[in-house]
Structures are given as C-alpha cells and as structure tokens.
Design an enzyme around this catalytic site. Structure first.
Site, mmCIF file in Angstrom:
data_model
loop_
_atom_site.group_PDB
_atom_site.id
_atom_site.type_symbol
_atom_site.label_atom_id
_atom_site.label_comp_id
_atom_site.label_asym_id
_atom_site.label_seq_id
_atom_site.Cartn_x
_atom_site.Cartn_y
_atom_site.Cartn_z
ATOM 1 N N LYS A 186 0.885 -1.178 0.000
ATOM 2 C CA LYS A 186 0.000 0.000 0.000
ATOM 3 C C LYS A 186 0.918 1.222 0.000
ATOM 4 C CE LYS A 186 -1.989 2.980 1.805
ATOM 5 N NZ LYS A 186 -1.809 4.385 1.365
ATOM 6 N N GLU A 262 9.810 1.660 10.623
ATOM 7 C CA GLU A 262 10.768 2.756 10.463
ATOM 8 C C GLU A 262 9.950 4.040 10.566
ATOM 9 O OE1 GLU A 262 12.860 1.869 6.824
ATOM 10 O OE2 GLU A 262 13.985 0.273 7.779
ATOM 11 N N CYS A 296 13.360 11.377 6.662
ATOM 12 C CA CYS A 296 13.251 10.963 8.068
ATOM 13 C C CYS A 296 14.567 11.157 8.807
ATOM 14 C CB CYS A 296 12.829 9.513 8.140
ATOM 15 S SG CYS A 296 13.927 8.432 7.214
ATOM 16 N N GLU A 398 8.401 16.487 15.185
ATOM 17 C CA GLU A 398 8.912 16.365 13.824
ATOM 18 C C GLU A 398 8.104 17.280 12.904
ATOM 19 O OE1 GLU A 398 7.960 12.822 11.492
ATOM 20 O OE2 GLU A 398 10.074 12.662 10.967
HETATM 21 P P1 NAD Z 1 2.152 8.415 7.231
HETATM 22 O O1 NAD Z 1 2.333 7.638 8.479
HETATM 23 O O2 NAD Z 1 1.121 9.485 7.223
HETATM 24 O O3 NAD Z 1 1.745 7.461 6.036
HETATM 25 C C1 NAD Z 1 2.590 6.376 5.636
HETATM 26 C C2 NAD Z 1 1.725 5.317 4.995
HETATM 27 O O4 NAD Z 1 0.838 4.774 5.970
HETATM 28 C C3 NAD Z 1 0.856 5.810 3.852
HETATM 29 O O5 NAD Z 1 0.845 4.825 2.847
HETATM 30 C C4 NAD Z 1 -0.503 5.952 4.507
HETATM 31 O O6 NAD Z 1 -1.578 5.861 3.607
HETATM 32 C C5 NAD Z 1 -0.491 4.790 5.464
HETATM 33 N N1 NAD Z 1 -1.399 4.897 6.613
HETATM 34 C C6 NAD Z 1 -1.762 6.023 7.273
HETATM 35 N N2 NAD Z 1 -2.577 5.697 8.304
HETATM 36 C C7 NAD Z 1 -2.723 4.340 8.305
HETATM 37 C C8 NAD Z 1 -3.423 3.409 9.126
HETATM 38 N N3 NAD Z 1 -4.149 3.799 10.165
HETATM 39 N N4 NAD Z 1 -3.326 2.105 8.821
HETATM 40 C C9 NAD Z 1 -2.565 1.693 7.786
HETATM 41 N N5 NAD Z 1 -1.891 2.518 6.967
HETATM 42 C C10 NAD Z 1 -1.953 3.834 7.228
HETATM 43 O O7 NAD Z 1 3.581 8.971 6.848
HETATM 44 P P2 NAD Z 1 3.948 9.941 5.635
HETATM 45 O O8 NAD Z 1 3.390 11.291 5.946
HETATM 46 O O9 NAD Z 1 3.589 9.287 4.345
HETATM 47 O O10 NAD Z 1 5.535 9.968 5.709
HETATM 48 C C11 NAD Z 1 6.252 10.836 6.519
HETATM 49 C C12 NAD Z 1 6.662 10.153 7.809
HETATM 50 O O11 NAD Z 1 7.426 9.000 7.517
HETATM 51 C C13 NAD Z 1 7.547 11.001 8.683
HETATM 52 O O12 NAD Z 1 7.171 10.848 10.019
HETATM 53 C C14 NAD Z 1 8.934 10.400 8.467
HETATM 54 O O13 NAD Z 1 9.855 10.622 9.512
HETATM 55 C C15 NAD Z 1 8.597 8.973 8.317
HETATM 56 N N6 NAD Z 1 9.664 8.265 7.622
HETATM 57 C C16 NAD Z 1 10.476 7.431 8.331
HETATM 58 C C17 NAD Z 1 11.522 6.773 7.692
HETATM 59 C C18 NAD Z 1 12.455 5.859 8.447
HETATM 60 O O14 NAD Z 1 13.183 5.131 7.808
HETATM 61 N N7 NAD Z 1 12.460 5.866 9.767
HETATM 62 C C19 NAD Z 1 11.725 6.969 6.326
HETATM 63 C C20 NAD Z 1 10.885 7.839 5.647
HETATM 64 C C21 NAD Z 1 9.848 8.472 6.299
#
Ligand code: NAD
Length: 494
Positions: A186, A262, A296, A398
């Site tokens: 997804k 992550e 991130c 963040e």
């Molecule tokens: P997000 O958590 O909003 O969404 C990530 C994914 O999760 C999307 O595909 C979204 O549709 C899905 N999602 C959202 N709510 C969900 C739920 N309740 N159940 C299942 N799936 C769900 O994150 P984002 O805004 O897309 O990305 C930014 C975030 O990602 C930042 O916090 C960043 O730090 C983090 N990030 C971490 C790493 C790492 O390696 N630690 C790498 C990249 C990004």
C-alpha cells in the site's frame, strides 16, 4: 475523468496491481502534483474485495510458483527486476518527479538508482548468509546435530510513505521477495505511480503473478487499514509517522502478527568548534534542506559549540538564501515544493508557532513568491531559527519541512544531553576532527545511525532503523532477514 487535460499534461489512470495485472478499484481519487497543484493522475482506490483478491493471490503464489523456485533462480529474477527498473529509468524518474515535485537531479541520483540497487543487494545477501549449526552431546555418546533453516514469513503487508516512494517501497519489497515471501503493498496516496509501474517491471522480469501486489488508497478506513487488519497477512512492515505506527501495531496485535517499523525522527546535529567548517556547512545544508526537508534522517535541531556559533549561523543562512526554488526539470533547482498543500499547512503552522514563541527568524519563515503556474504549488521558504527553548514544540516535534533550529552549547556533555532529550532516536550527525571525541560522542548518542563528518552516506549492508519512538527492528543487509524469515531449528539425533 480519464484523458482530462490538466496543468498542460494528460491525466493518467493509475490502477491497482493484483495477481500480475492492472485492476480497477471501487472509486477514483485525484493525485495532484505539488509543483503547481494540477491533477496529474486519477488513482483506483482499492476496497475490501480488491484487498481480498490481492492477499489471496499472494497466498497462492507463496505456495505455488514463487515458493517452489530454487533460491538461485529467485535471486536471478530479482536481478532482472533491478535491470528492468534501469531499462525504464526515464519512466520511473518522470513518475516520481510528477508525484513528489522533487528536483530531477535528486530523483535521478538517489531515488531511482536506489530502487534498482535494493533488488541487487538483497538478492545477493540471501544467497550468502549461513545459518548456525551446533553439535550437541547426548547421553548415549552418539550426539545430535542442531541446525537452523530460514523460511519465509508468508504474505507480507508493505506500507510505505511519500518522501522517497520507490526507494522505501523497494527497501522492503526486495528483501521480502529475496527471502521467498510474497507482498501486498500500500504505497502512499500521495505517490501512487511508481508502485504500479514496478508491477509491470516485475511481470517483464518473470516474477510469477501474485508475488507482488499493489493496493491503492488512504490509511484509516481505506486500503491501508484494511491491509493491516487482514487476517491472512502474516507480517507488516511499515515506514511512516510514529502515530500511524501506533495504529498499525494495534491492528497487528490481532493475530499476533510481527511488525517492522521505520518511524519519525527529530534528529540532532552536533557541530564542534574543531570541525572542518566548510564540510559542516555543506553537510548540514543537505541534512536540513535535501528533499525540501522531507527526509526521516534529516536534521531539525543543530547544536553548535559557542565559539563558532555566530559564524556557523551566518554561513548556513547565506547558503540557505542561495538555494534556488524551482521546477524539477530546471538544472539550477536546489529545492522543490513540499509534498502537498495539506503538508504545507502543517509546516507553516510550525513557522507561525516559532514566530509566536519569539524565535529569531534568521532566514525564511514564510511562503516564497513563485512565478506563473508555480504559484499554485506547495512551496515554503528554507527556514532557520535561533533563540527557542529546547522544550518548544518546534524543537520537540517532527516538522518534516526545510527548517532547523540552531542553538549554542558549551560542553560535550551538555550537547549530548540536549541531543538525546527527545522521544525519537533515529539519526544524528556529529561534526568534529577530533577522533576520540567522534567515537565517544557516537557511542553516547541515542540513535539508530550516527554519521560523523557526513550525512546520508548509506551502505545497504548496514543495520538501519531507529530507537525509542523512531522504530522497531532493523532492516538492511542480513538484518532484514531477521524480519522477513522465520528461523526453524532442526535437531537430528545421530
Ligand atoms: P504516514 O504515516 O502518514 O503514512 C505512511 C503510509 O501509511 C501511507 O501509505 C498511509 O496511507 C499509510 N497509513 C496512514 N494511516 C494508516 C493506518 N491507520 N493504517 C494503515 N496505513 C496507514 O507517513 P507519511 O506522511 O507518508 O511519511 C512521513 C513520515 O514518515 C515522517 O514521520 C517520516 O519521519 C517517516 N519516515 C520514516 C523513515 C524511516 O526510515 N524511519 C523513512 C521515511 C519516512
């Protein structure tokens, strides 16, 4: 509508990818490019029926053609996937740029090449990892042999974010498949295109139908949540916000499914007075502003030893003012827009908050004036603050935008304590030419990754992940095998 003209380009239809073929959904949602806000694609949103079909296809492939493929052949197929991404490099690049608005120079050097590299690295890793074996004493003196076998976990749910779409998706898909699992992915609703394109590459490379599936949609109440709640999904790997990780962990508790997370960060950089000053400025510029601050691992808190504090802030601000904001295709562009108007509202709320709390806005702090159609995009200024307390939300939460707070420090102990004073623990950067200090400080920083005199220097064989609220588990190299395989011990009485 399909075929609509918008923003001067054709609106594409992006389908789900189920059982080796494009698949419609229950509805369409629009994907807008953050460069100018125009609609560039309409995306098929998967419903429960599509989820069920994707998971069933993955289950069949697991027991069937993929599960039966000898390891060497499986790895050879994954090498073909890497070659397939490279063969269609320009298509991947165009799709990623359109979805994210990131500069072409960035996507062509990082995102797409790493998408291909992930498949090669993990295909080679799984072929070269031994498992343990013990010779065990027995009362009759004949002994026993204990050895471990690695077996796939099963159907893995892969949920990925929008900041490095292909790179982070394949960072999970590649080890999952190399270990013999099948996946239902997804991708973020903000960046749907490259995941579906990868489905075509999988097919061309000879990956059996059902091994790689993509369901598009949102998180809560949509494809994301349905995937995490699906009882026939054996494990879930997720990259995204810490808050989302909490929701996914609750869903995974049903059926006691394993998770690999992550998550977010609020990463510090510590700049000592003995650093190579120019390298520290150049590295901090990248760690704060690369990908418009949407990394991130990016730095949002910079601690600078007092003797060089003023000089450092001045030089960083000059470099930030020199960043050229512009469209992805422009070679001079140093920074693109944020991912969406919604995310811009979040980032601008922190800009406002910093002002209200009395921060000194050294540079930026607002919305740039962009020419023509770009005025409709999600642009913000690169921003540097000083003067805020460590416990300000600007310094604790963040933001995920092109901004940082810079604060002076006086002692090494103080810098470490302030750097560690966060609920996150993903990455940290240390700038010093003192070798002993580099080791000492690295050992004491609470982070999954510490870069000394560099940033984002990645070796894909190394453990990658976060401590505290920044994640669960490590991926990368052999560490990915911990999550994507089950170890089975076999005890043979001799
Ligand atoms: P997000 O958590 O909003 O969404 C990530 C994914 O999760 C999307 O595909 C979204 O549709 C899905 N999602 C959202 N709510 C969900 C739920 N309740 N159940 C299942 N799936 C769900 O994150 P984002 O805004 O897309 O990305 C930014 C975030 O990602 C930042 O916090 C960043 O730090 C983090 N990030 C971490 C790493 C790492 O390696 N630690 C790498 C990249 C990004």
């Amino acid at each position: 509508m399909p075929g609509n003209e918008s923003g001067g380009g054709k609106v594409k239809d992006i389908a789900n990818w189920i059982d080796g073929a494009p698949a419609p959904g229950i509805a369409w949602f629009d994907k807008r490019t953050p460069v100018d806000g125009s609609v560039v694609a309409r995306v098929a949103e998967a419903g429960q029926a599509e989820l069920d079909r994707a998971v069933a296809a993955a289950r069949r492939a697991l027991a069937g053609p993929w599960g039966r493929l000898p390891l060497a052949e499986r790895c050879a197929v994954l090498h073909k996937v890497a070659a397939g991404i490279e063969a269609r490099f320009d298509e991947f690049l165009a799709a990623e740029i359109q979805d994210t608005g990131k500069p072409r120079s960035l996507a062509s050097h990082i995102d797409i090449p790493r998408g291909a590299a992930n498949f090669r690295v993990f295909a080679d890793t799984v072929r070269n990892v031994a498992t343990e074996c013990f010779e065990t004493d027995t009362p009759d003196g004949r002994g026993a042999l204990n050895y471990a076998l690695r077996r796939p976990v099963g159907v893995v749910g892969v949920i990925s974010p929008w900041n490095l779409p292909l790179l982070l998706l394949t960072w999970k898909v590649a080890p999952a498949l190399a270990c013999g699992n099948t996946v239902v992915c997804k991708p973020s609703e903000e960046t749907p295109q490259t995941a579906t394109l990868l489905g075509e590459v999988m097919k061309e490379a000879g990956v059996p139908d059902g091994v790689y599936n993509v369901v598009h949609g949102y998180g809560p109440g949509s494809a994301g949540e349905m995937l995490t709640r699906h009882r026939d999904v054996d494990a879930i790997t997720f990259t995204g916000e810490t808050r989302t990780g909490t929701a996914i962990m609750k869903a995974a508790a049903e059926g006691v499914r394993a998770v690999s997370f992550e998550l977010g960060g609020k990463n510090p950089a510590i700049v000592f007075a003995d650093c190579d000053f120019d390298a520290a400025i150049e590295g901090t510029m990248r760690s704060v502003f690369a990908n418009c601050g949407q990394v991130c691992l990016g730095t949002e808190r910079v601690y600078v030893e007092r003797p060089i504090f003023e000089r450092f802030v001045g030089a960083l601000a000059r470099a930030a003012r020199g960043l050229k904001l512009g469209p992805p295709e422009d070679a001079a562009t140093g920074m693109g827009p944020l991912i969406s108007e919604e995310h811009r509202r979040k980032v601008l709320a922190y800009y406002e908050r910093a002002r209200l709390e009395g921060a000194t806005v050294v540079t930026g702090g607002g919305v740039p004036s962009m020419p023509g159609a770009l005025a409709g995009g999600a642009w913000v200024e690169p921003t540097i603050w000083t003067g805020l307390a460590d416990d300000s939300p600007v310094n604790r939460e963040e933001i995920f935008g092109p901004c940082c707070h810079v604060a002076p420090f006086d002692t090494e102990d103080e810098a470490i304590a302030r750097a560690n004073d966060t609920e996150y623990g993903l990455a940290a950067a240390v700038w010093t030419t003192n070798l002993s200090r580099a080791h000492r400080v690295s050992a004491r920083l609470e982070a999954g990754i510490v870069w000394v005199n560099s940033w984002f220097l990645r070796d894909l064989r190394t453990p990658f992940g976060g401590s505290k609220h920044s994640g669960i588990g490590r991926e990368g190299g052999v560490h990915s095998l911990e999550f994507y395989t089950e170890l089975k011990n076999v005890c043979i009485k001799l």
